[in-house]
Design a protein around this motif. Structure first.
Motif, short mmCIF file in Angstrom:
data_model
loop_
_atom_site.label_atom_id
_atom_site.label_comp_id
_atom_site.label_asym_id
_atom_site.label_seq_id
_atom_site.Cartn_x
_atom_site.Cartn_y
_atom_site.Cartn_z
N GLN A 51 -68.08 -32.62 11.70
CA GLN A 51 -68.77 -32.60 10.40
C GLN A 51 -70.26 -32.37 10.59
O GLN A 51 -70.88 -31.62 9.84
CB GLN A 51 -68.52 -33.90 9.63
CG GLN A 51 -69.10 -33.90 8.23
CD GLN A 51 -68.51 -32.80 7.36
OE1 GLN A 51 -67.29 -32.70 7.22
NE2 GLN A 51 -69.36 -31.95 6.79
N ARG A 52 -70.85 -33.01 11.61
CA ARG A 52 -72.27 -32.81 11.90
C ARG A 52 -72.55 -31.35 12.26
O ARG A 52 -73.50 -30.75 11.76
CB ARG A 52 -72.71 -33.73 13.04
CG ARG A 52 -74.22 -33.73 13.28
CD ARG A 52 -74.62 -34.57 14.49
NE ARG A 52 -74.18 -34.01 15.75
CZ ARG A 52 -74.74 -32.96 16.37
NH1 ARG A 52 -75.76 -32.35 15.84
NH2 ARG A 52 -74.27 -32.55 17.53
N SER A 54 -70.73 -28.75 11.39
CA SER A 54 -70.52 -27.97 10.17
C SER A 54 -71.73 -28.05 9.25
O SER A 54 -72.17 -27.04 8.69
CB SER A 54 -69.27 -28.46 9.43
OG SER A 54 -68.13 -28.27 10.22
N ASP A 55 -72.27 -29.25 9.09
CA ASP A 55 -73.47 -29.41 8.26
C ASP A 55 -74.64 -28.62 8.82
O ASP A 55 -75.37 -27.95 8.06
CB ASP A 55 -73.85 -30.89 8.14
CG ASP A 55 -72.84 -31.70 7.35
OD1 ASP A 55 -72.00 -31.11 6.62
OD2 ASP A 55 -72.87 -32.95 7.47
N ASN A 58 -73.97 -24.90 8.14
CA ASN A 58 -74.18 -24.57 6.73
C ASN A 58 -75.64 -24.59 6.33
O ASN A 58 -76.03 -23.95 5.35
CB ASN A 58 -73.37 -25.51 5.84
CG ASN A 58 -71.89 -25.24 5.94
OD1 ASN A 58 -71.47 -24.11 6.18
ND2 ASN A 58 -71.08 -26.27 5.80
#
Length: 142
Positions: A51-52, A54-55, A58
């Protein structure tokens, strides 16, 4: 995650999650392309670490998202081990890392790596020298 664990890819392309890594990896984790000192391997990320990443991805501009960075995401596999703690690797990932049957799963701080056993042996032989170990310790502030 620390340590190294030998494993075998079964006929269905599945790997067994070593007992010592099960809790750290969690119920779902992500496997994608990796590289270490010029050797191809696969990198395993926990769900929070993925998630980190991906953030961070993005948050990049569109031009920064192009190229190799996007390959990490487009070739990733979300893995949820079965009741026997096995998970499947895609054919592309196994081909990329040159994984035949014998595998080494190695811890690397917050991630783990999956290597073809012969490739890992070559990597380890190249890097197990006092000079390279000293340089590595200095790089992490020891």
């Amino acid at each position: 995650m620390i340590g190294k664990y030998s494993a075998k890819l079964d006929d269905k392309g599945r790997l067994f999650v070593p007992a010592k890594l099960r809790q750290e990896l969690g119920e779902t984790f992500f496997v994608t392309l990796g590289v270490n000192c010029g050797h191809r391997c696969l990198t395993i990320y926990t769900a929070p670490e993925w998630q980190r990443l991906s953030d961070n991805f993005n948050a990049l501009s569109i031009s920064q998202r192009a190229g190799a960075t996007s390959l990490i995401f487009m070739n990733a596999a979300e893995c949820a081990p079965d009741k026997q703690f096995r998970f499947t690797l895609t054919q592309f990932l196994t081909q990329y890392a040159g994984i035949r049957r014998d595998v080494m799963i190695v811890g690397r701080a917050g991630q783990a790596e999956i290597w073809d056993a012969e490739e890992f042996a070559a990597f380890e032989a190249e890097n197990l020298s006092p000079e390279k170990l000293l340089a590595s310790l200095e790089a992490i502030g020891l």
